[in-house]
Design a protein around this motif. Structure first.
Motif, mmCIF file in Angstrom:
data_model
loop_
_atom_site.group_PDB
_atom_site.id
_atom_site.type_symbol
_atom_site.label_atom_id
_atom_site.label_comp_id
_atom_site.label_asym_id
_atom_site.label_seq_id
_atom_site.Cartn_x
_atom_site.Cartn_y
_atom_site.Cartn_z
ATOM 1 N N MET A 1 0.937 -0.945 0.111
ATOM 2 C CA MET A 1 0.319 -0.208 -0.065
ATOM 3 C C MET A 1 1.034 0.831 0.025
ATOM 4 S SD MET A 1 -2.726 -1.544 2.785
ATOM 5 C CE MET A 1 -1.522 -1.709 3.926
ATOM 6 N N ASP A 2 0.618 2.002 -0.734
ATOM 7 C CA ASP A 2 1.545 3.454 -0.755
ATOM 8 C C ASP A 2 0.381 4.455 -0.358
ATOM 9 O OD1 ASP A 2 2.982 5.710 -1.594
ATOM 10 O OD2 ASP A 2 3.101 5.066 -3.366
ATOM 11 N N PHE A 3 0.173 5.358 0.092
ATOM 12 C CA PHE A 3 -0.511 6.797 0.632
ATOM 13 C C PHE A 3 0.298 7.527 0.201
ATOM 14 C CE2 PHE A 3 -2.562 3.093 3.504
ATOM 15 C CZ PHE A 3 -3.211 2.682 2.871
ATOM 16 N N SER A 4 0.769 7.985 -0.327
ATOM 17 C CA SER A 4 2.188 8.809 -0.673
ATOM 18 C C SER A 4 0.962 10.354 -1.491
ATOM 19 C CB SER A 4 3.813 8.444 -0.572
ATOM 20 O OG SER A 4 3.497 8.102 -1.655
ATOM 21 N N ILE A 5 2.150 10.993 -1.876
ATOM 22 C CA ILE A 5 1.808 11.875 -3.006
ATOM 23 C C ILE A 5 2.332 11.823 -3.930
ATOM 24 C CG2 ILE A 5 1.185 14.046 -3.997
ATOM 25 C CD1 ILE A 5 -0.839 13.454 -1.371
ATOM 26 N N HIS A 6 1.601 11.124 -5.196
ATOM 27 C CA HIS A 6 2.337 10.760 -6.401
ATOM 28 C C HIS A 6 2.761 12.106 -7.557
ATOM 29 C CE1 HIS A 6 0.853 6.892 -4.635
ATOM 30 N NE2 HIS A 6 2.083 6.378 -5.686
ATOM 31 N N VAL A 7 3.675 12.310 -8.658
ATOM 32 C CA VAL A 7 3.614 12.561 -9.011
ATOM 33 C C VAL A 7 3.278 12.679 -10.368
ATOM 34 C CG1 VAL A 7 5.524 14.375 -9.982
ATOM 35 C CG2 VAL A 7 5.732 14.191 -6.962
ATOM 36 N N ALA A 8 2.463 13.358 -10.804
ATOM 37 C CA ALA A 8 2.141 13.375 -12.458
ATOM 38 C C ALA A 8 2.730 13.823 -12.941
ATOM 39 C CB ALA A 8 0.491 13.504 -12.521
ATOM 40 N N LYS A 9 3.500 14.731 -12.990
ATOM 41 C CA LYS A 9 4.080 15.077 -14.086
ATOM 42 C C LYS A 9 5.042 15.637 -13.624
ATOM 43 C CE LYS A 9 4.470 16.903 -19.002
ATOM 44 N NZ LYS A 9 5.272 16.003 -19.711
ATOM 45 N N VAL A 10 6.431 16.493 -14.263
ATOM 46 C CA VAL A 10 7.230 16.781 -13.834
ATOM 47 C C VAL A 10 7.649 18.531 -14.707
ATOM 48 C CG1 VAL A 10 9.669 17.060 -12.603
ATOM 49 C CG2 VAL A 10 8.266 15.451 -11.893
ATOM 50 N N LEU A 11 7.525 19.588 -14.989
ATOM 51 C CA LEU A 11 8.068 20.379 -15.639
ATOM 52 C C LEU A 11 9.085 21.369 -15.939
ATOM 53 C CD1 LEU A 11 4.772 22.030 -16.176
ATOM 54 C CD2 LEU A 11 5.059 20.286 -17.225
ATOM 55 N N GLN A 12 9.241 21.076 -16.659
ATOM 56 C CA GLN A 12 11.064 21.762 -16.625
ATOM 57 C C GLN A 12 10.894 23.161 -17.283
ATOM 58 O OE1 GLN A 12 14.046 21.447 -15.360
ATOM 59 N NE2 GLN A 12 13.365 18.710 -14.664
ATOM 60 N N ILE A 13 10.947 24.605 -15.957
ATOM 61 C CA ILE A 13 10.827 25.718 -16.555
ATOM 62 C C ILE A 13 11.431 26.988 -16.432
ATOM 63 C CG2 ILE A 13 9.254 28.006 -17.002
ATOM 64 C CD1 ILE A 13 6.686 25.774 -16.332
ATOM 65 N N GLY A 14 12.893 27.520 -16.911
ATOM 66 C CA GLY A 14 13.186 28.341 -16.676
ATOM 67 C C GLY A 14 14.396 27.451 -15.154
ATOM 68 N N GLY A 15 14.309 26.745 -15.832
ATOM 69 C CA GLY A 15 16.134 25.384 -14.625
ATOM 70 C C GLY A 15 15.326 24.932 -13.665
ATOM 71 N N LEU A 16 13.702 25.460 -13.465
ATOM 72 C CA LEU A 16 13.093 24.563 -11.868
ATOM 73 C C LEU A 16 12.317 23.652 -12.291
ATOM 74 C CD1 LEU A 16 12.081 28.495 -10.720
ATOM 75 C CD2 LEU A 16 14.423 27.303 -10.070
ATOM 76 N N GLU A 17 12.131 22.992 -11.779
ATOM 77 C CA GLU A 17 10.890 21.683 -12.079
ATOM 78 C C GLU A 17 9.997 22.999 -10.758
ATOM 79 O OE1 GLU A 17 12.709 18.330 -9.796
ATOM 80 O OE2 GLU A 17 14.378 17.337 -11.275
ATOM 81 N N ILE A 18 8.876 21.810 -11.692
ATOM 82 C CA ILE A 18 7.716 22.174 -10.967
ATOM 83 C C ILE A 18 6.833 20.500 -11.198
ATOM 84 C CG2 ILE A 18 5.391 23.330 -11.401
ATOM 85 C CD1 ILE A 18 6.880 25.781 -12.486
ATOM 86 N N TRP A 19 6.031 20.444 -10.370
ATOM 87 C CA TRP A 19 5.287 18.887 -10.315
ATOM 88 C C TRP A 19 4.062 19.037 -9.787
ATOM 89 C CZ3 TRP A 19 8.647 15.861 -5.936
ATOM 90 C CH2 TRP A 19 9.720 15.624 -6.058
ATOM 91 N N ILE A 20 3.530 18.686 -10.666
ATOM 92 C CA ILE A 20 2.095 18.525 -11.119
ATOM 93 C C ILE A 20 1.967 16.814 -9.915
ATOM 94 C CG2 ILE A 20 0.201 18.178 -12.621
ATOM 95 C CD1 ILE A 20 1.687 21.061 -12.522
ATOM 96 N N THR A 21 1.020 17.522 -8.876
ATOM 97 C CA THR A 21 0.752 15.689 -8.091
ATOM 98 C C THR A 21 -0.265 15.867 -8.356
ATOM 99 O OG1 THR A 21 -0.328 17.071 -6.315
ATOM 100 C CG2 THR A 21 2.225 17.214 -6.281
ATOM 101 N N GLU A 22 -0.984 14.316 -8.240
ATOM 102 C CA GLU A 22 -1.993 14.160 -8.046
ATOM 103 C C GLU A 22 -3.613 14.998 -7.158
ATOM 104 O OE1 GLU A 22 -2.791 9.780 -6.822
ATOM 105 O OE2 GLU A 22 -1.307 10.235 -4.518
ATOM 106 N N SER A 23 -2.787 15.220 -6.173
ATOM 107 C CA SER A 23 -3.188 16.214 -5.414
ATOM 108 C C SER A 23 -3.910 17.204 -6.622
ATOM 109 C CB SER A 23 -3.338 17.257 -3.920
ATOM 110 O OG SER A 23 -2.987 15.954 -3.028
ATOM 111 N N MET A 24 -3.143 17.945 -7.256
ATOM 112 C CA MET A 24 -3.639 19.807 -8.527
ATOM 113 C C MET A 24 -5.076 18.499 -9.035
ATOM 114 S SD MET A 24 0.610 20.490 -8.580
ATOM 115 C CE MET A 24 -0.351 21.898 -9.634
ATOM 116 N N VAL A 25 -4.283 17.623 -9.478
ATOM 117 C CA VAL A 25 -5.009 17.366 -11.238
ATOM 118 C C VAL A 25 -5.937 16.642 -10.368
ATOM 119 C CG1 VAL A 25 -4.897 15.226 -12.303
ATOM 120 C CG2 VAL A 25 -2.999 16.074 -12.059
ATOM 121 N N ASN A 26 -6.597 15.773 -9.456
ATOM 122 C CA ASN A 26 -7.706 16.399 -8.632
ATOM 123 C C ASN A 26 -8.605 17.489 -8.160
ATOM 124 O OD1 ASN A 26 -7.189 13.432 -8.744
ATOM 125 N ND2 ASN A 26 -6.514 13.095 -7.035
ATOM 126 N N SER A 27 -7.785 17.871 -7.811
ATOM 127 C CA SER A 27 -8.686 19.518 -7.602
ATOM 128 C C SER A 27 -8.701 19.949 -8.793
ATOM 129 C CB SER A 27 -7.427 20.462 -7.340
ATOM 130 O OG SER A 27 -7.062 19.894 -5.617
#
Length: 239
Positions: A1-27
């Motif tokens: 079982m895994d109750f952690s927050i999963h990352v749906a996608k990682v965006l690379q913008i200007g050298g920064l990593e922006i994590w799109i999590t499942e919480s954001m997608v569900n929101s």
């Protein structure tokens, strides 16, 4: 079982990593549902002169109820906040109830497709973001209502020595708001996850009762408590 927050996608913008999590997608899914619902309701209420029937009667009843509730909770200021808190309540409610929607492969041994759409409110980042809205509204409307100097003076009441405690109390409000909602929803998610990993004969019938309590009862109750406390904090700051 895994109750952690999963990352749906990682965006690379200007050298920064922006994590799109499942919480954001569900929101976003929940926000999309609310937008479509609002557009549907609006399409049914295009003629304000028409005698209200059907869905318009329901919507007017809900709006009137929310207006009266906001006014009774927040006093004379309440009605201008009712639309905001109604939207906040509906969003949190749908987020809490999203644990009822199931997907595939939660428990490979169970013959039916069972898996949670993880509620966004089971992520402390989401609940803390909502609590920060209340915090900044509380301070902002307090300053607008009293003025900066009266707002600062209130921090020293009833004596100057208690100023640090008053400041800590204000900072504690968003923490308590966020953790109360997060803890209750995550707790229900974990309990249901543990239960669904029992051998399948133990799952017959009982999940209905557990979902009724952890998703529906607790979901509605925690939505109400979050909004009620938010309204109380803001109205108290303005008095």
């Amino acid at each position: 079982m895994d109750f952690s927050i999963h990352v749906a996608k990682v965006l690379q913008i200007g050298g920064l990593e922006i994590w799109i999590t499942e919480s954001m997608v569900n929101s976003w899914i929940i926000a999309g549902i609310l937008i479509l619902l609002a557009l549907f309701v609006r399409s049914k209420m295009r003629d304000p002169e028409k005698v209200p029937t059907g869905i318009q009667n329901v919507v007017e009843l809900l709006v009137d109820t929310l207006d009266n509730f906001s006014e009774s909770t927040m006093g004379k200021h309440g009605r201008k906040f009712s639309s905001f808190y109604a939207g906040l309540f509906i969003y949190i409610l749908l987020s809490n109830l999203s644990g009822l929607f199931l997907g595939p492969n939660w428990n490979p041994e169970f013959p039916l497709p069972v898996n949670f759409m993880r509620p966004p409110t089971a992520d402390v980042a989401v609940t803390f973001a909502l609590a920060l809205i209340t915090f900044f509204m509380t301070q902002g409307f307090g300053i607008k209502s009293k003025g900066v100097f009266k707002w600062m003076k209130d921090m020293t009441e009833p004596m100057v020595l208690l100023t640090p405690l008053n400041i800590i109390g204000e900072l504690a409000n968003p923490v308590s708001l966020s953790f109360r909602l997060f803890g209750n929803i995550l707790g229900g998610t974990i309990i249901m996850g543990l239960y669904y990993n029992l051998p399948w004969p133990a799952l017959v019938g009982i999940p209905v009762v557990l979902h009724g309590y952890f998703d529906i009862f607790a979901g509605v109750l925690q939505s109400f408590i979050f909004v009620m406390l938010s309204m109380t904090f803001v109205s108290s700051a303005m008095d």
